[in-house]
Design a protein around this motif. Sequence first.
Motif, mmCIF file in Angstrom:
data_model
loop_
_atom_site.group_PDB
_atom_site.id
_atom_site.type_symbol
_atom_site.label_atom_id
_atom_site.label_comp_id
_atom_site.label_asym_id
_atom_site.label_seq_id
_atom_site.Cartn_x
_atom_site.Cartn_y
_atom_site.Cartn_z
ATOM 1 N N ALA A 207 5.872 -2.262 -3.114
ATOM 2 C CA ALA A 207 5.854 -3.499 -2.339
ATOM 3 C C ALA A 207 4.952 -3.373 -1.112
ATOM 4 O O ALA A 207 4.208 -4.302 -0.777
ATOM 5 C CB ALA A 207 7.276 -3.878 -1.914
ATOM 6 N N PHE A 208 5.016 -2.236 -0.455
ATOM 7 C CA PHE A 208 4.151 -2.007 0.709
ATOM 8 C C PHE A 208 2.684 -1.947 0.277
ATOM 9 O O PHE A 208 1.805 -2.502 0.940
ATOM 10 C CB PHE A 208 4.553 -0.720 1.427
ATOM 11 C CG PHE A 208 5.726 -0.884 2.343
ATOM 12 C CD1 PHE A 208 5.548 -1.178 3.685
ATOM 13 C CD2 PHE A 208 7.022 -0.766 1.865
ATOM 14 C CE1 PHE A 208 6.623 -1.347 4.537
ATOM 15 C CE2 PHE A 208 8.114 -0.934 2.703
ATOM 16 C CZ PHE A 208 7.912 -1.224 4.047
ATOM 17 N N HIS A 209 2.446 -1.269 -0.828
ATOM 18 C CA HIS A 209 1.072 -1.161 -1.331
ATOM 19 C C HIS A 209 0.517 -2.541 -1.681
ATOM 20 O O HIS A 209 -0.618 -2.881 -1.305
ATOM 21 C CB HIS A 209 1.042 -0.253 -2.559
ATOM 22 C CG HIS A 209 -0.318 -0.100 -3.164
ATOM 23 N ND1 HIS A 209 -0.784 -0.934 -4.169
ATOM 24 C CD2 HIS A 209 -1.318 0.790 -2.910
ATOM 25 C CE1 HIS A 209 -2.009 -0.579 -4.502
ATOM 26 N NE2 HIS A 209 -2.359 0.470 -3.753
ATOM 27 N N ASP A 210 1.306 -3.350 -2.385
ATOM 28 C CA ASP A 210 0.851 -4.680 -2.788
ATOM 29 C C ASP A 210 0.614 -5.586 -1.589
ATOM 30 O O ASP A 210 -0.287 -6.437 -1.606
ATOM 31 C CB ASP A 210 1.877 -5.339 -3.718
ATOM 32 C CG ASP A 210 1.957 -4.649 -5.076
ATOM 33 O OD1 ASP A 210 1.069 -3.833 -5.376
ATOM 34 O OD2 ASP A 210 2.917 -4.925 -5.814
ATOM 35 N N SER A 211 1.432 -5.399 -0.554
ATOM 36 C CA SER A 211 1.334 -6.256 0.640
ATOM 37 C C SER A 211 0.313 -5.738 1.645
ATOM 38 O O SER A 211 0.098 -6.361 2.690
ATOM 39 C CB SER A 211 2.710 -6.366 1.310
ATOM 40 O OG SER A 211 3.677 -6.879 0.429
ATOM 41 N N LYS A 212 -0.267 -4.563 1.338
ATOM 42 C CA LYS A 212 -1.241 -3.937 2.242
ATOM 43 C C LYS A 212 -0.648 -3.709 3.636
ATOM 44 O O LYS A 212 -1.290 -3.922 4.657
ATOM 45 C CB LYS A 212 -2.521 -4.767 2.327
ATOM 46 C CG LYS A 212 -3.280 -4.856 1.002
ATOM 47 C CD LYS A 212 -4.554 -5.661 1.131
ATOM 48 C CE LYS A 212 -5.384 -5.591 -0.150
ATOM 49 N NZ LYS A 212 -4.630 -6.000 -1.367
ATOM 50 N N VAL A 213 0.609 -3.284 3.639
ATOM 51 C CA VAL A 213 1.312 -2.942 4.876
ATOM 52 C C VAL A 213 1.554 -1.437 4.881
ATOM 53 O O VAL A 213 1.944 -0.856 3.860
ATOM 54 C CB VAL A 213 2.657 -3.694 4.979
ATOM 55 C CG1 VAL A 213 3.449 -3.219 6.195
ATOM 56 C CG2 VAL A 213 2.423 -5.197 5.039
ATOM 57 N N THR A 214 1.326 -0.793 6.006
ATOM 58 C CA THR A 214 1.493 0.660 6.110
ATOM 59 C C THR A 214 2.976 1.026 6.073
ATOM 60 O O THR A 214 3.792 0.455 6.809
ATOM 61 C CB THR A 214 0.862 1.196 7.401
ATOM 62 O OG1 THR A 214 -0.536 0.877 7.411
ATOM 63 C CG2 THR A 214 1.037 2.706 7.506
ATOM 64 N N LEU A 215 3.309 1.971 5.221
ATOM 65 C CA LEU A 215 4.681 2.461 5.119
ATOM 66 C C LEU A 215 4.862 3.663 6.034
ATOM 67 O O LEU A 215 4.122 4.649 5.931
ATOM 68 C CB LEU A 215 4.987 2.853 3.672
ATOM 69 C CG LEU A 215 6.324 3.567 3.408
ATOM 70 C CD1 LEU A 215 7.488 2.655 3.762
ATOM 71 C CD2 LEU A 215 6.404 4.000 1.948
ATOM 72 N N ASP A 216 5.848 3.582 6.929
ATOM 73 C CA ASP A 216 6.137 4.677 7.845
ATOM 74 C C ASP A 216 7.165 5.600 7.185
ATOM 75 O O ASP A 216 8.351 5.287 7.132
ATOM 76 C CB ASP A 216 6.677 4.129 9.167
ATOM 77 C CG ASP A 216 6.909 5.226 10.209
ATOM 78 O OD1 ASP A 216 6.759 6.419 9.867
ATOM 79 O OD2 ASP A 216 7.251 4.883 11.355
ATOM 80 N N THR A 217 6.707 6.742 6.666
ATOM 81 C CA THR A 217 7.615 7.649 5.960
ATOM 82 C C THR A 217 8.586 8.379 6.894
ATOM 83 O O THR A 217 9.538 9.002 6.425
ATOM 84 C CB THR A 217 6.810 8.689 5.157
ATOM 85 O OG1 THR A 217 5.933 9.402 6.040
ATOM 86 C CG2 THR A 217 5.985 8.015 4.072
ATOM 87 N N SER A 218 8.354 8.270 8.209
ATOM 88 C CA SER A 218 9.263 8.935 9.149
ATOM 89 C C SER A 218 10.607 8.221 9.240
ATOM 90 O O SER A 218 11.562 8.756 9.806
ATOM 91 C CB SER A 218 8.634 9.014 10.549
ATOM 92 O OG SER A 218 8.573 7.745 11.162
#
Length: 338
Positions: A207-218
Amino acid sequence: MGRDKLTIADIADALGVSKTTVSRAISGKGRISKETIDRVHEYVEKYNYKPYGTDSKTFKSQKTHNIAVTWSGDYELIEMPYFQNVLKGIIEVMSDEGYDVMISLIVNDHIENLRRIVDEGKIDGVILTRTLVNDMPSRFLKSSGIPFVCIGSSDDDEVTQIDNDHFEACRELTSALIHQGHKRIALIGGSSNHIITKTRYGGFVKAFHDSKVTLDTSIIFLDVNTDKRISDILSYLLTVEIDCLICMDDTYALRVIDICKNEHIRIAEDLRLASFYNSTLLSGSVPAITSLDFNDRNLGAVAARTLLQKINSEEVHNRMLKTYEVMLRESTRMVEKY
């Protein structure tokens, strides 16, 4: 090796075929030639091999009209709604066909109970209710030759899998939250050894990839298994300004809700909350919890019908069910914090 200890591996070596081919010939599953099936059956009868406890001359037709459904020893009491609904679907289908259902407990990799009822020929097939990354029960059932299906997804393409489309459902819910304006979304989940955890996390990331939003893995927390750990995570998240917290399932969501009540944290105002799984555990929550609603009774019924087909030596296919609904509710509404 004495013939009373003959295994599927021995048969495979003697005939120059794979163990999978032998298992399929014995169980009637899969596409293999009649010539190969006949060779396996002749060898079985010649050396009196007894697949999952039956007499070698009658294994092709003898039925007990019992099946086993596995219960994972790490299920907690609060996970009962899921198992009950799945079991209802299984029992309804099996009862109509004159079958009884036995429950077999599996704790970690300890499959002694399952092995016993298979080896003693007490059942005609098995439904596994949980799949693992390193799946000992599945490997054992494949080697035994008994028909079985898994509720859940598996990395093993030779295993028949019946599952809800958790990947797409979790992607859809996460995308909806991102569309609402939730960009920094934290995630709390359970064992990374469970296939369901990997699948749901995969949909979340997509979902983050499709929305071009950075995912904060922290702010991603897996393998969380204590209330103390959840409480510590919540305390941390409240200091780093997240937009929303998603729980992998209803059990984690319920724990978060209880901790929030005890620590006077307001759902929606102080912490927006969603769950990748809905059940009766969350039905009385105020505010109502944004979640994914799956038809688990239907999941159990489809698994049961598929197992019956395998028992009757019919061709079967994996099924990915899309009977879910995204429930956007008050717990993730955008409100001013004060």
